[in-house]
Scaffold this motif. Structure first.
Motif, PDB file in Angstrom:
ATOM      1  N   VAL A   1      -4.413  10.374 -24.670  1.00  0.00           N
ATOM      2  CA  VAL A   1      -5.789  10.190 -25.135  1.00  0.00           C
ATOM      3  C   VAL A   1      -6.706  10.978 -24.206  1.00  0.00           C
ATOM      4  O   VAL A   1      -6.697  10.772 -22.988  1.00  0.00           O
ATOM      5  CB  VAL A   1      -6.219   8.706 -25.126  1.00  0.00           C
ATOM      6  CG1 VAL A   1      -7.645   8.568 -25.640  1.00  0.00           C
ATOM      7  CG2 VAL A   1      -5.257   7.853 -25.948  1.00  0.00           C
TER       8      VAL A   1
ATOM      9  N   VAL B   1      -9.053   2.345 -27.296  1.00  0.00           N
ATOM     10  CA  VAL B   1      -8.171   2.441 -28.462  1.00  0.00           C
ATOM     11  C   VAL B   1      -7.411   1.133 -28.602  1.00  0.00           C
ATOM     12  O   VAL B   1      -7.299   0.353 -27.658  1.00  0.00           O
ATOM     13  CB  VAL B   1      -7.172   3.622 -28.345  1.00  0.00           C
ATOM     14  CG1 VAL B   1      -7.905   4.947 -28.402  1.00  0.00           C
ATOM     15  CG2 VAL B   1      -6.335   3.526 -27.085  1.00  0.00           C
TER      16      VAL B   1
ATOM     17  N   PHE C   1      -2.292   0.778 -23.630  1.00  0.00           N
ATOM     18  CA  PHE C   1      -2.474   2.115 -23.077  1.00  0.00           C
ATOM     19  C   PHE C   1      -2.946   1.968 -21.638  1.00  0.00           C
ATOM     20  O   PHE C   1      -3.317   0.880 -21.192  1.00  0.00           O
ATOM     21  CB  PHE C   1      -3.461   2.942 -23.912  1.00  0.00           C
ATOM     22  CG  PHE C   1      -4.900   2.509 -23.794  1.00  0.00           C
ATOM     23  CD1 PHE C   1      -5.791   3.237 -23.020  1.00  0.00           C
ATOM     24  CD2 PHE C   1      -5.366   1.387 -24.463  1.00  0.00           C
ATOM     25  CE1 PHE C   1      -7.125   2.849 -22.914  1.00  0.00           C
ATOM     26  CE2 PHE C   1      -6.691   0.997 -24.367  1.00  0.00           C
ATOM     27  CZ  PHE C   1      -7.572   1.731 -23.586  1.00  0.00           C
TER      28      PHE C   1
ATOM     29  N   MET D   1     -10.458  11.708 -23.223  1.00  0.00           N
ATOM     30  CA  MET D   1     -11.793  11.126 -23.353  1.00  0.00           C
ATOM     31  C   MET D   1     -12.825  12.094 -22.790  1.00  0.00           C
ATOM     32  O   MET D   1     -12.929  12.280 -21.572  1.00  0.00           O
ATOM     33  CB  MET D   1     -11.842   9.793 -22.596  1.00  0.00           C
ATOM     34  CG  MET D   1     -13.223   9.189 -22.463  1.00  0.00           C
ATOM     35  SD  MET D   1     -13.911   8.701 -24.053  1.00  0.00           S
ATOM     36  CE  MET D   1     -15.182   7.553 -23.532  1.00  0.00           C
TER      37      MET D   1
ATOM     38  N   TYR E   1      -5.719   3.361 -19.019  1.00  0.00           N
ATOM     39  CA  TYR E   1      -6.974   4.104 -18.967  1.00  0.00           C
ATOM     40  C   TYR E   1      -7.257   4.571 -17.543  1.00  0.00           C
ATOM     41  O   TYR E   1      -7.245   3.771 -16.596  1.00  0.00           O
ATOM     42  CB  TYR E   1      -8.131   3.236 -19.461  1.00  0.00           C
ATOM     43  CG  TYR E   1      -9.433   3.993 -19.563  1.00  0.00           C
ATOM     44  CD1 TYR E   1      -9.629   4.909 -20.586  1.00  0.00           C
ATOM     45  CD2 TYR E   1     -10.449   3.804 -18.639  1.00  0.00           C
ATOM     46  CE1 TYR E   1     -10.817   5.618 -20.702  1.00  0.00           C
ATOM     47  CE2 TYR E   1     -11.645   4.506 -18.739  1.00  0.00           C
ATOM     48  CZ  TYR E   1     -11.816   5.409 -19.769  1.00  0.00           C
ATOM     49  OH  TYR E   1     -12.985   6.113 -19.878  1.00  0.00           O
TER      50      TYR E   1
ATOM     51  N   ALA F   1     -11.281  11.338 -27.847  1.00  0.00           N
ATOM     52  CA  ALA F   1     -12.339  10.325 -27.785  1.00  0.00           C
ATOM     53  C   ALA F   1     -13.578  10.913 -27.134  1.00  0.00           C
ATOM     54  O   ALA F   1     -13.524  11.923 -26.430  1.00  0.00           O
ATOM     55  CB  ALA F   1     -11.849   9.106 -27.003  1.00  0.00           C
TER      56      ALA F   1
ATOM     57  N   ALA G   1      -4.755   7.432 -21.142  1.00  0.00           N
ATOM     58  CA  ALA G   1      -6.068   7.948 -21.515  1.00  0.00           C
ATOM     59  C   ALA G   1      -6.793   8.390 -20.256  1.00  0.00           C
ATOM     60  O   ALA G   1      -6.847   7.642 -19.274  1.00  0.00           O
ATOM     61  CB  ALA G   1      -6.880   6.872 -22.224  1.00  0.00           C
TER      62      ALA G   1
ATOM     63  N   VAL H   1      -2.485  14.253 -29.491  1.00  0.00           N
ATOM     64  CA  VAL H   1      -3.398  13.444 -28.688  1.00  0.00           C
ATOM     65  C   VAL H   1      -4.520  12.861 -29.544  1.00  0.00           C
ATOM     66  O   VAL H   1      -4.847  13.388 -30.611  1.00  0.00           O
ATOM     67  CB  VAL H   1      -4.035  14.270 -27.538  1.00  0.00           C
ATOM     68  CG1 VAL H   1      -2.973  14.752 -26.567  1.00  0.00           C
ATOM     69  CG2 VAL H   1      -4.848  15.433 -28.094  1.00  0.00           C
ATOM     70  N   THR H   2      -5.073  11.773 -29.057  1.00  0.00           N
ATOM     71  CA  THR H   2      -6.279  11.191 -29.649  1.00  0.00           C
ATOM     72  C   THR H   2      -7.470  11.695 -28.859  1.00  0.00           C
ATOM     73  O   THR H   2      -7.486  11.622 -27.626  1.00  0.00           O
ATOM     74  CB  THR H   2      -6.228   9.652 -29.595  1.00  0.00           C
ATOM     75  OG1 THR H   2      -5.123   9.180 -30.379  1.00  0.00           O
ATOM     76  CG2 THR H   2      -7.527   9.047 -30.123  1.00  0.00           C
TER      77      THR H   2
ATOM     78  N   GLN I   1     -11.981  11.122 -32.710  1.00  0.00           N
ATOM     79  CA  GLN I   1     -11.269  10.056 -33.429  1.00  0.00           C
ATOM     80  C   GLN I   1     -11.633   8.670 -32.915  1.00  0.00           C
ATOM     81  O   GLN I   1     -11.361   7.669 -33.574  1.00  0.00           O
ATOM     82  CB  GLN I   1      -9.754  10.260 -33.300  1.00  0.00           C
ATOM     83  CG  GLN I   1      -9.254  11.548 -33.926  1.00  0.00           C
ATOM     84  CD  GLN I   1      -7.922  11.978 -33.345  1.00  0.00           C
ATOM     85  OE1 GLN I   1      -7.850  12.553 -32.261  1.00  0.00           O
ATOM     86  NE2 GLN I   1      -6.846  11.685 -34.062  1.00  0.00           N
ATOM     87  N   ALA I   2     -12.208   8.626 -31.723  1.00  0.00           N
ATOM     88  CA  ALA I   2     -12.643   7.362 -31.129  1.00  0.00           C
ATOM     89  C   ALA I   2     -13.924   7.618 -30.357  1.00  0.00           C
ATOM     90  O   ALA I   2     -14.093   8.671 -29.756  1.00  0.00           O
ATOM     91  CB  ALA I   2     -11.562   6.800 -30.196  1.00  0.00           C
TER      92      ALA I   2
END
Length: 274
Positions: A202, A149, A153, A204, A155, A232, A183, A229-230, A251-252
């Motif tokens: 995030v 993203v 952030f 994933m 990861y 992915a 994330a 949240v995003t 979204q990703a």
């Protein structure tokens, strides 16, 4: 004797009888996107075996990173001695061919990307270190993110979670860094739900299975936390998957080999006869 010095000395000997200035053009032999121009340096000096400086000639760069070019279009004009032209060819083709190949393939994905979905290519970790900057240049030239993203952030890969003692501990460590949302990779609905409760920003879904993405999206939506949240997705994502990923709540998306395996952009350097 280094390979660079050997090549320089060889060129000097081979072309010693050629007098005057010569001209050549580097051309695309196919249509595509140019990238990697920052990694070719016309001002760079090479040391010859005799200790004297060997110039790479004068380069007139006619294109810009991110520019679409057609087959046969001249990209760079090189003017110099025969020795300089012989040396120059070794320093243009590789960087420009690799980065432009990545950019051309990445543009196919970017053009097919549906609204509301962003594409990244985080597989740079799997490339040799010298190629990583060229990969990044190719991605950035067409708007593909080099990381999951945009912006700051933290990861947390599966291995990071294991090393930190579990999902909860890993997310707590990531939040404590105060470097943006955390994330985290998850494999199923239970892990995703726990990660959100622990403070991940995030999620994933890194299984490569679209049904897992759909299940996580459905569960988080039912909990009313989908806006927090995003979501992915990664794991072998293909061009034809992009719209489906978006339709299932993604979204990703992280695309790996389908971009990393891009063929070199085909170039040729052609000497222009007087």
């Amino acid at each position: 004797m280094s390979k660079i010095n050997t090549a320089t000395a060889f060129s000097q000997t081979l072309f010693s009888s050629v007098a005057g200035e010569c001209r050549a053009v580097v051309e695309a032999t196919e249509a595509g996107v140019i990238a990697g121009l920052d990694f070719i340096q016309p001002e760079k000096l090479l040391s010859s075996d005799s200790g004297q400086e060997a110039h790479a000639g004068h380069w007139n760069i006619k294109v810009q990173d991110g520019q679409w070019v057609e087959a046969g279009e001249p990209l760079i004009e090189v003017i110099g001695s025969a020795t300089e032209l012989g040396i120059t060819e070794d320093y243009i083709m590789g960087p420009l061919g690799f980065a432009s190949g990545i950019a051309t393939r990445a543009k196919v994905f970017q053009d097919a990307c549906p609204e509301g979905l962003t594409i990244s290519c985080g597989g740079w970790k799997k490339l040799p270190s010298p190629l990583k900057p060229l990969l990044r240049a190719g991605l950035v030239s067409v708007g593909i993110l080099p990381r999951l993203v945009d912006g700051d952030f933290v990861y947390l890969s599966k291995n990071a979670v294991l090393l930190l003692g579990g999902v909860g501990e890993a997310i707590a460590a990531g939040v404590a860094m105060q470097h943006g949302p955390v994330a985290v990779q998850v494999k199923n609905v239970a892990e995703a739900e726990f990660a959100v409760e622990a403070g991940a920003g995030v999620i994933m879904v890194d299984t490569g299975a679209l049904e897992d993405l759909a299940a996580v999206h459905e569960r988080l939506s039912s909990l009313g936390c989908r806006d927090e949240v995003t979501l992915a997705f990664g794991g072998g994502a293909r061009l034809e998957d992009l719209q489906v990923i978006r339709d299932l709540g993604g979204q990703a998306v992280d695309v790996g080999r389908d971009i990393l395996n891009a063929p070199l952009f085909d170039l040729r350097m052609r000497v222009i006869p007087e």
